[in-house]
Every structure is written in structure tokens, then in C-alpha cells.
Enzyme design. Structure first.
Site, PDB file in Angstrom:
ATOM      1  N   HIS A 238       0.858  -1.186   0.000  1.00  0.00           N
ATOM      2  CA  HIS A 238       0.000   0.000   0.000  1.00  0.00           C
ATOM      3  C   HIS A 238       0.891   1.231   0.000  1.00  0.00           C
ATOM      4  O   HIS A 238       1.915   1.278   0.685  1.00  0.00           O
ATOM      5  CB  HIS A 238      -0.902   0.012   1.229  1.00  0.00           C
ATOM      6  CG  HIS A 238      -1.704   1.261   1.388  1.00  0.00           C
ATOM      7  ND1 HIS A 238      -2.706   1.614   0.510  1.00  0.00           N
ATOM      8  CD2 HIS A 238      -1.643   2.258   2.299  1.00  0.00           C
ATOM      9  CE1 HIS A 238      -3.236   2.771   0.879  1.00  0.00           C
ATOM     10  NE2 HIS A 238      -2.613   3.178   1.971  1.00  0.00           N
TER      11      HIS A 238
ATOM     12  N   CYS B 219      -4.443   2.768  -4.916  1.00  0.00           N
ATOM     13  CA  CYS B 219      -3.635   3.668  -4.090  1.00  0.00           C
ATOM     14  C   CYS B 219      -2.359   4.128  -4.792  1.00  0.00           C
ATOM     15  O   CYS B 219      -2.004   5.307  -4.735  1.00  0.00           O
ATOM     16  CB  CYS B 219      -3.306   2.995  -2.763  1.00  0.00           C
ATOM     17  SG  CYS B 219      -2.296   1.485  -2.891  1.00  0.00           S
TER      18      CYS B 219
END
Length: 302
Positions: free
Chosen positions: A61, A175
Site C-alpha cells: 500500500h 492507491c
């Protein structure tokens, strides 16, 4: 990836196990003369729960951090799913509803502070650029636009083959793509990035040329294609939340049968359905280098 005129309200049916952006705040207006450090942040997905487990698979992430020289305050900005990854990747098949039901919005989250332990323990926290308060404020305006018009999370990248130069049929929208867009915006405003290697995760499906099928109304509406509608529902059915180990293995066999044995995948992208004629190696998780950007104009003297 299509942009939309506005962000629709979410349906109460869509529920998140973990609250989206629980400590979020408005992006502050910085003084023009401020000097702000920009940090690259990366950690394994769900690191707070599983530690480095997904890091071993390079499922990461991404976020970006800021530190104001004048105030000493730190900030974190990231983009992720409103209702977790599973809801963004596959729909719900609700009783009494013909069409699959999607909970697939994503959005930006901005909050004060940088959780150093979270990003450093199994990931990355590194300075990549220094910008002015003016650049930061202009970036903030762009974030507002980006967040209001790029509203749907898309897990999959779809390519013709594993060759890096192969045709990309569909690009993901998650993301890392938000962070790359943010870096590019800062570069265009004059930010000069350090010469360091930066890698990002992509989950890639491999397919021949996709076939357009239609939207929700044309497929599932009163005048829709009943045979196609049934095929799409049948494809998505094994991806529902599982209640037992036995059901999991039964559904896993169905997924293998669809995707690998019959070379089928139904993709929902920009509110439209596409058929993907799948081909080997079917799916791959890659952790590839994407260089930090070079802007379109010179630095503003930071």
C-alpha cells in the site's frame, strides 16, 4: 479510466469492516514561504493486522507524507477503498436484484501525523522532494478535483501478455496510481525529486482483446440479455463471502473452471461490463519500478 461529474452517495448496504479515514481532516492552507518535505510511504497491505505477511508477496500500500518547516507538523495523504478491497473487486449478488451490486468507491484520505512505526517496520519512509507552501496549496486544489471526479476503485490491470511493452487493455485505479498522479502534479508545479528507485504493486490479468458487453441497463434491464445476465451472475457467485472451508474449496474449483479451464473473466470497468478471453499465465502480481517524475517546468527556487 473515466472521470465523473460528481461523487454519488453510497448505499447503506455497503458496509466496511474497518472505517474509512477515521481520523481524516481538511487539507490545511500553508503559508507561501513555508518549506515542506515530501515523503514516500509504503507498507504491506493490512500491515496493521498481518504484519509483513503480504509484504512477502509484494502486495504493498502506498501513501505520501508531508512535513511543514514553519509549523513542524506532519501529515499523511493516501487513497483507498471506502468498503475494503473485496467489495471493490467483486460485487454482491443481492436477493431480488437482477444486476450485481457494487460497493466500489475509493477516495483520498488526509490526516495529521505520520505513523512512523507503521511505515518503517516493514516498509518505506523516505524523503523524496522538498516543495514550497505555494506548491502544496496548488496540489491541494488538484486533490479536491481528482477526488471528486475519479471515484471508483479498480483492482485489476489487464494486459495482452507479460511483456512490459504489451498492450494494456485496462489500467488499475488504486492507491499507487493516486500517489503517482500526486507526484506528477508536484513535478509539474516545479518539484524536483531525488534520484531513488521506487517500485509499486500491480495485480495483472492476462487476456486477449476484450469484448464489450454493455452496461447494467442493457444487460440486466427489462429488455436485457437474459442469457448474458445469467452468465455474469454465475461467474461472480463463487467470489461471495465464504461461510465454511468446504464452500471455499467448492467455490475455488468454480473459479479455476471459469478463469483457467474455460478462459473466462467478466470485468466491470467504468460502469460497463467486458468479457476477457483469458490466457496463460492468467494472473500475476508484479512489483515493478516506476521512476519518480520529471516536471514540465523548472523548480520554483525551493
Amino acid at each position: 479510466h473515466r472521470r465523473f461529474d460528481y461523487r454519488p452517495k453510497t448505499d447503506p448496504y455497503c458496509q466496511a469492516r474497518y472505517t474509512f479515514c477515521p481520523t481524516g481532516s481538511a487539507i490545511p492552507v500553508m503559508k507561501e514561504e513555508d518549506v515542506i518535505e515530501v515523503y514516500r510511504l509504503q507498507a504491506p497491505v493490512w500491515e496493521f493486522k498481518y504484519g509483513d505477511l503480504l509484504g512477502h508477496l509484494k502486495i504493498m500500500h502506498d501513501a505520501v507524507g508531508f512535513k511543514s518547516f514553519l509549523t513542524g507538523k506532519n501529515y499523511t495523504m493516501e487513497w483507498y477503498e471506502l468498503f475494503q478491497l473485496g467489495n471493490c473487486t467483486f460485487p454482491h449478488l443481492r436477493p431480488g436484484m437482477e444486476a450485481p451490486f457494487w460497493c466500489n468507491q475509493g477516495a483520498a484520505c488526509f490526516y495529521e501525523g505520520i505513523d512512523d512505526a507503521h511505515w518503517k517496520a516493514n516498509g518505506t519512509l523516505v524523503l523524496v522532494a522538498t516543495i514550497s507552501g505555494t506548491m502544496f496549496n496548488e496540489m491541494a486544489q488538484w486533490v479536491k478535483y481528482d477526488n471528486e471526479t475519479g471515484i471508483y476503485y479498480e483492482t485489476w490491470t489487464v494486459q495482452a501478455s507479460p511483456d512490459r511493452k504489451s498492450t494494456v487493455w485496462f489500467d488499475s485505479y488504486e492507491c499507487s496510481k493516486f500517489i503517482l498522479r500526486t507526484y506528477q502534479k508536484l513535478a509539474d508545479l516545479g518539484a524536483v525529486f531525488k534520484k531513488i528507485q521506487t517500485n509499486y504493486t500491480s495485480i495483472i490479468l492476462f487476456s486477449g482483446e476484450p469484448i464489450y458487453l454493455g452496461n447494467e441497463t442493457s444487460i440486466f434491464g427489462p429488455q436485457g440479455n437474459k442469457t448474458l445476465a445469467a452468465a455474469i451472475r454465475d461467474f461472480y457467485n463463487p467470489f461471495k463471502p465464504h461461510q465454511s472451508v468446504r464452500e471455499f474449496f467448492v467455490d475455488l474449483f468454480k473459479i479455476i473452471d471459469h478463469v483457467i479451464l474455460n478462459h473466462q473473466f467478466y470485468l466491470f470497468y467504468n460502469l460497463e461490463y467486458w468479457f476477457l478471453p483469458m490466457k496463460s499465465p492468467y494472473l500475476k502480481i508484479v512489483y515493478e519500478e516506476v521512476p519518480l517524475p520529471v516536471g514540465s517546468k523548472a523548480s520554483c527556487g525551493v
